[in-house]
Design a protein around this motif. Structure first.
Motif, PDB file in Angstrom:
ATOM      1  N   ASN A  61       0.818  -1.208   0.000  1.00  0.00           N
ATOM      2  CA  ASN A  61       0.000   0.000   0.000  1.00  0.00           C
ATOM      3  C   ASN A  61       0.854   1.262   0.000  1.00  0.00           C
ATOM      4  N   PHE A  62       2.036   1.189   0.584  1.00  0.00           N
ATOM      5  CA  PHE A  62       2.957   2.327   0.531  1.00  0.00           C
ATOM      6  C   PHE A  62       3.388   2.600  -0.913  1.00  0.00           C
ATOM      7  N   MET A  63       3.459   1.551  -1.721  1.00  0.00           N
ATOM      8  CA  MET A  63       3.834   1.719  -3.124  1.00  0.00           C
ATOM      9  C   MET A  63       2.779   2.523  -3.886  1.00  0.00           C
ATOM     10  N   LEU A  64       1.501   2.418  -3.540  1.00  0.00           N
ATOM     11  CA  LEU A  64       0.457   3.244  -4.155  1.00  0.00           C
ATOM     12  C   LEU A  64       0.701   4.720  -3.848  1.00  0.00           C
ATOM     13  N   ILE A  65       1.046   5.006  -2.597  1.00  0.00           N
ATOM     14  CA  ILE A  65       1.328   6.386  -2.200  1.00  0.00           C
ATOM     15  C   ILE A  65       2.607   6.873  -2.868  1.00  0.00           C
ATOM     16  N   THR A  66       3.598   6.006  -2.985  1.00  0.00           N
ATOM     17  CA  THR A  66       4.852   6.357  -3.655  1.00  0.00           C
ATOM     18  C   THR A  66       4.605   6.698  -5.123  1.00  0.00           C
ATOM     19  N   ALA A  67       3.732   5.954  -5.784  1.00  0.00           N
ATOM     20  CA  ALA A  67       3.405   6.231  -7.189  1.00  0.00           C
ATOM     21  C   ALA A  67       2.760   7.610  -7.331  1.00  0.00           C
ATOM     22  N   ALA A  68       1.882   7.969  -6.404  1.00  0.00           N
ATOM     23  CA  ALA A  68       1.266   9.304  -6.442  1.00  0.00           C
ATOM     24  C   ALA A  68       2.313  10.382  -6.204  1.00  0.00           C
ATOM     25  N   ALA A  69       3.253  10.132  -5.295  1.00  0.00           N
ATOM     26  CA  ALA A  69       4.326  11.095  -5.026  1.00  0.00           C
ATOM     27  C   ALA A  69       5.233  11.249  -6.247  1.00  0.00           C
ATOM     28  N   LEU A  78       3.295  16.475  -3.140  1.00  0.00           N
ATOM     29  CA  LEU A  78       1.953  15.902  -3.195  1.00  0.00           C
ATOM     30  C   LEU A  78       0.943  16.994  -2.834  1.00  0.00           C
ATOM     31  N   PRO A  79      -0.091  17.159  -3.638  1.00  0.00           N
ATOM     32  CA  PRO A  79      -1.115  18.139  -3.261  1.00  0.00           C
ATOM     33  C   PRO A  79      -1.878  17.640  -2.030  1.00  0.00           C
ATOM     34  N   THR A  80      -2.504  18.573  -1.325  1.00  0.00           N
ATOM     35  CA  THR A  80      -3.344  18.148  -0.210  1.00  0.00           C
ATOM     36  C   THR A  80      -4.488  17.302  -0.762  1.00  0.00           C
ATOM     37  N   PHE A  81      -5.038  16.448   0.072  1.00  0.00           N
ATOM     38  CA  PHE A  81      -6.025  15.484  -0.386  1.00  0.00           C
ATOM     39  C   PHE A  81      -7.000  15.203   0.746  1.00  0.00           C
ATOM     40  N   PRO A  82      -8.204  14.751   0.388  1.00  0.00           N
ATOM     41  CA  PRO A  82      -9.143  14.352   1.441  1.00  0.00           C
ATOM     42  C   PRO A  82      -8.862  12.927   1.909  1.00  0.00           C
ATOM     43  N   ILE A  83      -9.211  12.671   3.144  1.00  0.00           N
ATOM     44  CA  ILE A  83      -9.214  11.313   3.672  1.00  0.00           C
ATOM     45  C   ILE A  83     -10.652  11.015   4.082  1.00  0.00           C
TER      46      ILE A  83
END
Length: 153
Positions: A61-69, A78-83
């Motif tokens: 799952n960290f790899m998904l965040i890394t791809a966005a970064a 990384l732009p701000t985002f909703p959670i």
């Protein structure tokens, strides 16, 4: 009878991705206080508010965040985002629903690696975040912050 809400009930979306979290928390700090006159309570003084949290994810799952970064240029870009965190359940008294929406979160990787060579547990990565949006946090569609306090100029 339906299941009650627990940690397994939640789906959490970050940057539009459904992410599996090992753990997730969000905390609100509300510095409102009691007004006093001559040492006796006399109303409420609204204080500043803030919200922050942390999420722990496995490497997949960290790899998904890394791809966005990577697409943004770096983690700091990384732009701000909703959670969004959703859960549903119920019991004999009725349906239980929980939806927490944190507006404009800013992510910071805090514990990139924590390796224990004697452990067979998954490798995890901790990410801290701060809520930066004026809409702040909504709980089941209800804003936490007093809406008349928003500066809409």
């Amino acid at each position: 009878m339906k299941n009650r809400i627990n940690g397994k009930s939640f789906d959490v979306r970050i940057m539009g991705f459904k992410i599996h979290f090992e753990s997730f928390n969000i905390s609100i700090e509300d510095n409102s206080t009691v007004a006093t006159n001559n040492g006796r309570p006399n109303g409420v003084l609204l204080g500043d508010i803030s919200a922050s949290g942390e999420l722990v994810v496995d490497t997949a799952n960290f790899m998904l965040i890394t791809a966005a970064a990577k697409a943004a240029g770096s983690f700091q870009e990384l732009p701000t985002f909703p959670i969004d965190a959703y859960a549903g359940g119920g019991n004999a008294r009725g349906v239980e629903l929980m939806h927490v929406h944190a507006h404009e979160c800013n992510m910071k990787v805090s514990d990139l690696l924590s390796i224990d060579p004697s452990s067979s547990d998954k490798t995890t990565h901790k990410i801290d975040f701060d809520v930066t949006g004026q809409d702040f946090v909504y709980i089941n569609g209800v804003p936490y912050a007093k809406t008349t306090e928003l500066d809409l100029a």
